[in-house]
Design a protein around this motif. Structure first.
Motif, short mmCIF file in Angstrom:
data_model
loop_
_atom_site.label_atom_id
_atom_site.label_comp_id
_atom_site.label_asym_id
_atom_site.label_seq_id
_atom_site.Cartn_x
_atom_site.Cartn_y
_atom_site.Cartn_z
N ASP A 5 56.24 85.48 80.38
CA ASP A 5 56.56 86.07 81.68
C ASP A 5 55.29 86.45 82.45
O ASP A 5 55.25 87.47 83.13
CB ASP A 5 57.47 87.29 81.51
CG ASP A 5 58.14 87.68 82.82
OD1 ASP A 5 58.30 86.80 83.69
OD2 ASP A 5 58.50 88.87 82.98
N THR A 6 54.26 85.61 82.32
CA THR A 6 53.01 85.82 83.08
C THR A 6 52.59 84.49 83.70
O THR A 6 51.58 83.90 83.30
CB THR A 6 51.89 86.35 82.17
OG1 THR A 6 51.71 85.44 81.06
CG2 THR A 6 52.19 87.74 81.66
N LEU A 61 50.60 76.67 80.37
CA LEU A 61 51.10 77.19 81.65
C LEU A 61 52.62 77.37 81.59
O LEU A 61 53.16 78.35 82.13
CB LEU A 61 50.73 76.23 82.78
CG LEU A 61 49.25 76.10 83.12
CD1 LEU A 61 49.04 74.99 84.15
CD2 LEU A 61 48.68 77.42 83.63
N ALA A 62 53.30 76.43 80.93
CA ALA A 62 54.76 76.54 80.78
C ALA A 62 55.11 77.71 79.85
O ALA A 62 56.10 78.42 80.08
CB ALA A 62 55.33 75.24 80.23
N ILE A 63 54.32 77.91 78.81
CA ILE A 63 54.56 79.02 77.88
C ILE A 63 54.40 80.36 78.62
O ILE A 63 55.22 81.27 78.45
CB ILE A 63 53.57 78.95 76.71
CG1 ILE A 63 53.82 77.69 75.88
CG2 ILE A 63 53.67 80.20 75.83
CD1 ILE A 63 52.77 77.45 74.82
N ARG A 107 61.33 76.97 75.69
CA ARG A 107 61.89 77.90 74.71
C ARG A 107 62.51 77.15 73.53
O ARG A 107 62.34 77.54 72.37
CB ARG A 107 62.93 78.80 75.39
CG ARG A 107 62.32 79.76 76.41
CD ARG A 107 63.39 80.62 77.06
NE ARG A 107 64.09 81.44 76.09
CZ ARG A 107 63.64 82.62 75.65
NH1 ARG A 107 62.49 83.11 76.10
NH2 ARG A 107 64.34 83.32 74.78
N ILE A 108 63.22 76.06 73.82
CA ILE A 108 63.79 75.23 72.75
C ILE A 108 62.69 74.73 71.83
O ILE A 108 62.82 74.74 70.59
CB ILE A 108 64.57 74.05 73.35
CG1 ILE A 108 65.90 74.51 73.95
CG2 ILE A 108 64.80 72.95 72.31
CD1 ILE A 108 67.00 74.77 72.94
#
Length: 228
Positions: free
Chosen positions: A194-195, A186-188, A123-124
């Motif tokens: 949120d998937t 994948l991290a995103i 997120r940062i």
């Protein structure tokens, strides 16, 4: 002799509070950075220092006592969430040609994703890119030099046996970034969209590596044909 002992004891007694004060200040700085990471990961870098100080539970003047500016605080955030987490042994893992490249990549990305690609970091990174904060640019340079270009040279060794020393091509550069950004996505999916992958992060990463290596070998073989 007794006098020297008394003087030494006195010296130690006067030094201790200073040491404790420095430790306290370092602890407070670290606490501010940790809570600033949570704050900016939640609201983005448009959040101002007054709101940040309020969320931490300190005054704005006290915040500026420890960090001269918002940029100085952001610099510490970068060091805390990325630069200080980089492990030099990762590059050794990637270059360890006693193992197949697939196994090296699986070992590296399993540890890298657990260590670096946390929800807060992801997120940062996105908030930094949207606000043109320097964090994402510096991160990109590190990834390009220490991961993508290392991967390209190891692909050459894996696919060609004894690769010639030559400049990295545009196609190789794109291939290297394709794997890294695919794993980053994948991290995103987990932190922002949120998937998360139904496979779980590590099995999904292993699948991406297998698909990447099969495709990269084919693409680079076709690219080499005209030169041959």
């Amino acid at each position: 002799m007794a006098e020297k002992s008394r003087q030494a004891a006195k010296s130690g007694a006067t030094a201790a509070p200073g040491a404790r004060a420095r430790l306290k200040q370092e602890n407070r700085e670290g606490l501010i950075v940790e809570r600033a990471i949570r704050y900016f990961a939640k609201v983005g870098f448009h959040g101002n220092t007054r709101e940040l100080a309020r969320s931490i539970g300190i005054s704005q003047p006290l915040l500026y006592h420890y960090f001269a500016s918002k940029d100085a605080l952001i610099e510490q955030i970068f060091d805390r969430i990325y630069a200080s987490k980089w492990k030099p042994l990762w590059e050794d893992w990637l270059r360890d040609r006693t193992m197949p490249l697939s196994a090296r990549l699986e070992r590296f990305y399993a540890d890298y994703t657990d260590t670096v690609l946390t929800d807060e970091w992801t997120r940062i990174f996105f908030f930094a890119a949207l606000r043109d904060v320097n964090i994402h640019k510096r991160n990109t340079l590190i990834v390009r030099e220490r991961i993508v270009h290392v991967l390209i040279r190891e692909m050459r060794a894996e696919f060609e046996g004894e690769p010639r020393d030559r400049p990295i091509t545009a196609i190789e550069e794109e291939l290297g970034w394709d794997l890294h950004t695919g794993i980053f996505y994948l991290a995103i999916r987990q932190a922002i969209l949120d998937t998360p992958s139904p496979l779980g992060r590590h099995p999904a990463t292993k699948l991406k590596i297998a698909m990447f290596l099969a495709g990269a070998r084919s693409v680079l073989a076709q690219e080499a044909q005209p030169a041959a």
